[in-house]
Scaffold this motif. Sequence first.
Motif, PDB file in Angstrom:
ATOM      1  N   HIS A  34      66.926  19.286  42.150  1.00 55.09           N
ATOM      2  CA  HIS A  34      65.503  20.289  41.909  1.00 55.09           C
ATOM      3  C   HIS A  34      65.586  21.289  42.671  1.00 55.09           C
ATOM      4  N   ASN A  86      62.347  15.832  35.497  1.00 54.09           N
ATOM      5  CA  ASN A  86      63.233  14.842  35.001  1.00 54.09           C
ATOM      6  C   ASN A  86      63.984  14.576  36.313  1.00 54.09           C
ATOM      7  N   GLU A  87      64.477  13.479  36.068  1.00 54.76           N
ATOM      8  CA  GLU A  87      65.775  13.234  37.405  1.00 54.76           C
ATOM      9  C   GLU A  87      67.190  13.076  36.361  1.00 54.76           C
ATOM     10  N   ILE A  88      68.013  14.037  36.625  1.00 60.11           N
ATOM     11  CA  ILE A  88      68.943  14.429  35.920  1.00 60.11           C
ATOM     12  C   ILE A  88      70.713  14.068  36.815  1.00 60.11           C
ATOM     13  N   THR A 111      69.292  11.052  32.117  1.00 66.46           N
ATOM     14  CA  THR A 111      68.201  11.897  32.361  1.00 66.46           C
ATOM     15  C   THR A 111      67.043  10.655  32.552  1.00 66.46           C
ATOM     16  N   GLY A 112      66.419  10.561  33.872  1.00 67.55           N
ATOM     17  CA  GLY A 112      65.382   9.986  33.665  1.00 67.55           C
ATOM     18  C   GLY A 112      64.002  10.545  33.580  1.00 67.55           C
ATOM     19  N   LEU A 113      63.453  10.152  32.492  1.00 70.21           N
ATOM     20  CA  LEU A 113      62.281  10.750  31.900  1.00 70.21           C
ATOM     21  C   LEU A 113      60.678  10.275  32.644  1.00 70.21           C
ATOM     22  N   GLY A 114      60.909   9.385  33.556  1.00 68.18           N
ATOM     23  CA  GLY A 114      59.633   9.042  33.842  1.00 68.18           C
ATOM     24  C   GLY A 114      59.256   7.471  33.361  1.00 68.18           C
ATOM     25  N   VAL A 118      64.915   6.247  30.340  1.00 70.01           N
ATOM     26  CA  VAL A 118      66.062   6.768  30.704  1.00 70.01           C
ATOM     27  C   VAL A 118      67.018   6.953  29.528  1.00 70.01           C
ATOM     28  N   VAL A 154      64.587   7.705  23.091  1.00 67.84           N
ATOM     29  CA  VAL A 154      63.065   7.680  23.819  1.00 67.84           C
ATOM     30  C   VAL A 154      61.992   7.478  22.806  1.00 67.84           C
ATOM     31  N   VAL A 164      56.028   9.269  27.721  1.00 68.56           N
ATOM     32  CA  VAL A 164      56.903  10.286  27.892  1.00 68.56           C
ATOM     33  C   VAL A 164      57.247  11.323  26.516  1.00 68.56           C
ATOM     34  N   MET A 168      56.245  15.307  27.012  1.00 67.74           N
ATOM     35  CA  MET A 168      57.446  16.407  26.614  1.00 67.74           C
ATOM     36  C   MET A 168      56.778  17.207  25.433  1.00 67.74           C
TER      37      MET A 168
END
Length: 266
Positions: A34, A86-88, A111-114, A118, A154, A164, A168
């Motif tokens: 990040h 996000n966590e990518i 991709t972790g979208l919260g 995922v 998603v 999510v 988004m």
Amino acid sequence: MSATPIEPATITRATTAQEILDLARQSPTAVAEHDKTAWLGLFADRHVVEDPVGGRPVLGGLFDRRTGRRGGDPLARFWDTFIAPNEIRFHVEHDDIVSGLNVVRDVTIETGLGGGVVAKAPMHLLYETTLDEGAPRIRRIAAHWEVAPMFAQVAGVDAAKLRVAAGMSARMLRLQGLGGALAFGLAVRSVGERGKQAVRRLVESAQRGDRAALEMLGGRPVSDVTKMIAAGDTVTASCTADGAHAVLFCYLNRKDLQVTSAVVYT
């Protein structure tokens, strides 16, 4: 003042394959950490990001209506929209390929979208580089992945997926505007399965010795075609060429879905 980008013939005398590969690999590192400043610093003053290919390109160094100035503001907004929240993670599936000033990566991005949501996207990444201010910089990233399967992962009515989706949508409207949000959604339209079939026919024709097909593939018939991705006007595929891992990029005419050009990266 930024230096004028040097032509590729000059760049090849000033950079090495390892420098170009290191540059491309710094991008996912900055994304995972990040580190927005580091990521933005990888790009040439004038740059293009197509993520996904088939969506609206992010253009840097041109006049930006949102800020009223030239520079990297669109790329910064892209970061804030798709990367920051996000966590990518990049899962590399094959050795990276350096071809001239280009790097091709065969990966799956997670991709972790919260909220435990995922999404995973098989992807072929093409990095094109140049020399800017005396150092290698990225001038174009083309991320080839299919939007519809990502949407499907998603979509749903459970609370986490609804949050999510709402987040988004709100973020895209705020940072990309209505036009940008619609353009992202329209990226689901690609050459699709018919485009993939056209590429399969091209590969099969080359394997049978068809001269025109062989010429389109640079005289290098490919085999073991897997992981085909249709994005925009392009179909990419993991494959084997000359006994080594390769990635095939085929560009199609959107009207008749015929392959107009192809590049085999090994």
